[in-house]
Design a protein around this motif. Structure first.
Motif, mmCIF file in Angstrom:
data_model
loop_
_atom_site.group_PDB
_atom_site.id
_atom_site.type_symbol
_atom_site.label_atom_id
_atom_site.label_comp_id
_atom_site.label_asym_id
_atom_site.label_seq_id
_atom_site.Cartn_x
_atom_site.Cartn_y
_atom_site.Cartn_z
ATOM 1 N N UNK A 33 32.369 61.048 60.557
ATOM 2 C CA UNK A 33 32.497 60.939 62.013
ATOM 3 C C UNK A 33 33.960 60.728 62.407
ATOM 4 N N UNK A 34 34.691 59.928 61.635
ATOM 5 C CA UNK A 34 36.104 59.714 61.938
ATOM 6 C C UNK A 34 36.881 61.012 61.883
ATOM 7 N N UNK A 72 31.437 62.641 70.209
ATOM 8 C CA UNK A 72 30.615 61.840 69.299
ATOM 9 C C UNK A 72 29.249 62.484 69.105
ATOM 10 N N UNK A 127 35.913 63.274 64.799
ATOM 11 C CA UNK A 127 36.443 62.826 66.085
ATOM 12 C C UNK A 127 37.954 62.983 66.155
#
Lengths: 234, 180
Positions: free
Chosen positions: B166-167, B116, B170
């Protein structure tokens, strides 16, 4: 303004992000929840966004507790559990009337049975068993079409809610338990899957225990009418 | 089994929750509140709330940690909001979140957490900023718009884009982030 429940566009996707970040409030939150309850795509988006926020939560440096912190927490918890013995002779305040009141005879019969068990050596097994001796059991009733919920009041005064075969709550929602009296509804526990047992965080004798469906992870006040409820012991 | 005492089994549940998650809970609370005393106050409250509902959770499920940290964050955001309502703005609330990255502690951060951090660092500046204000300062989109002197619509779409990036980052840390 959120569109019809079946519409799903850029605005709904943006609101899903804010919802996952727990930043929607008031009317916007209520409107989005109405949309969300019927929108599978938003449920998927929110689930994915919550995976991101879960990762953000652990992206920061861990931190040590100050000396005594753990002990103070355990003492606070122990203090909550060491309730005064339930005074069956004390008149209970009138509960919110969602169901007909349980039989007073059943309460006294359970108390007598508990006393007999103690007299016959229940105390030899330790104060732990004494404290958890069931004193009163009340089934919640209402609109849920499947499963049962039962509140068991223990000798210590602690109350446990047992859930049996309730349907899982809708995606993005949890079951939240409330203790209701003349002063209103107080949060008392959460179930993410409608199964198992919950130690309730509030005294229940003379009050009403109720369950509602709430957006995850639950909140400080009910946002819908109870699906199950019962008055406890008066 | 712990020593005989009223509710010994239930205290063991609280001990298990505490021992498993208190470092992360305190880390998150401190990052949000910048005050050790406030952080410990809300973490204690969060553990008490988690413990009361703990009978329904299997401690080996990852989601218990997520749920507990959500309880911590929600309480921290409430505390931040009530600080902001006070007449004198607490200086610590205005600290730039970007100053807080402490690389010396990375050894104790989980794989998810490191991913993250890396994903956040890969965001365009304006997207990272809105996520920091939204997640770590608990500002609503209208408050962020005020803070940045930007239109509310721009802030909402930036937050959406940032979460999408971000998804992707990650899900596959090796993949260059091409969207948005």
């Amino acid at each position: 303004m959120v569109g019809q429940p079946t519409e799903h566009g850029a605005n709904e996707r943006e609101l899903a992000a804010l919802y996952a970040l727990e930043l929607l409030e008031g009317a916007e939150l209520a409107e989005f929840e109405r949309h969300f309850a019927g929108c599978k795509r938003c449920a998927d988006i929110v689930a994915g966004d919550q995976a991101v926020t879960a990762a953000l939560a652990v992206s920061v440096a861990p931190r040590e507790a100050s000396p005594g912190f753990r002990q103070r927490l355990m003492q606070r918890a122990a203090g909550e559990m060491a309730r005064e013995p339930v005074d069956l002779n004390r008149a209970a305040p009138a509960p919110v009337k969602l169901r007909p009141r349980g039989s007073r005879l059943r309460l006294w019969a359970a108390a007598v049975a508990a006393a007999l068990v103690l007299a016959m050596g229940g105390a030899a097994a330790g104060t732990q068993i004494y404290a958890s001796q069931p004193l009163l059991s009340v089934a919640l009733t209402g609109s849920a079409t499947a499963g049962r919920a039962t509140v068991v009041l223990q000798r210590s005064g602690a109350a446990v809610l047992h859930l049996d075969g309730m349907a899982a709550p809708p995606p993005g929602h949890v079951y939240e338990v409330w203790v209701i009296d003349a002063g209103g509804a107080t949060p008392a526990g959460i179930s993410a899957d409608g199964r198992g047992s919950i130690l309730l965080s509030q005294p229940v004798l003379g009050k009403t225990v109720a369950i509602t469906v709430e957006p995850a992870p639950g909140g400080p006040a009910p946002t819908s009418t109870p699906i199950l409820a019962a008055a406890v012991g008066s | 089994m712990s020593e005989p005492s009223t509710g010994g089994l239930s205290l063991a549940v609280l001990e298990a929750l505490y021992d498993a998650y208190h470092h992360e809970a305190l880390g998150l609370a401190y990052r949000l509140l910048r005050d050790g005393g406030d952080a410990e106050d809300i973490v204690q409250d969060a553990f008490m709330a988690a413990w009361r509902a703990a009978a329904t959770y299997d401690p080996s499920r990852g989601s218990t940690r997520t749920w507990l940290l959500t309880l911590v964050r929600n309480r921290a955001i409430d505390r931040l909001r009530s600080r902001r309502r006070q007449p004198v703005t607490a200086l610590k609330d205005d600290m730039d979140p970007a100053d807080d990255v402490d690389v010396s502690d990375e050894a104790s951060i989980t794989v998810d957490g490191l991913a993250a951090r890396k994903a956040m660092a890969s965001l365009p500046e304006e997207q990272r900023r809105v996520i920091e204000l939204a997640y770590f300062a608990g500002l609503t989109h209208t408050e962020i718009a005020d803070r940045l002197s930007a239109p509310v619509g721009t802030v909402k779409s930036r937050i959406r884009l940032a979460l999408d990036r971000l998804r992707v980052a990650l899900d596959d840390p090796q993949q260059p982030v091409a969207i948005g």
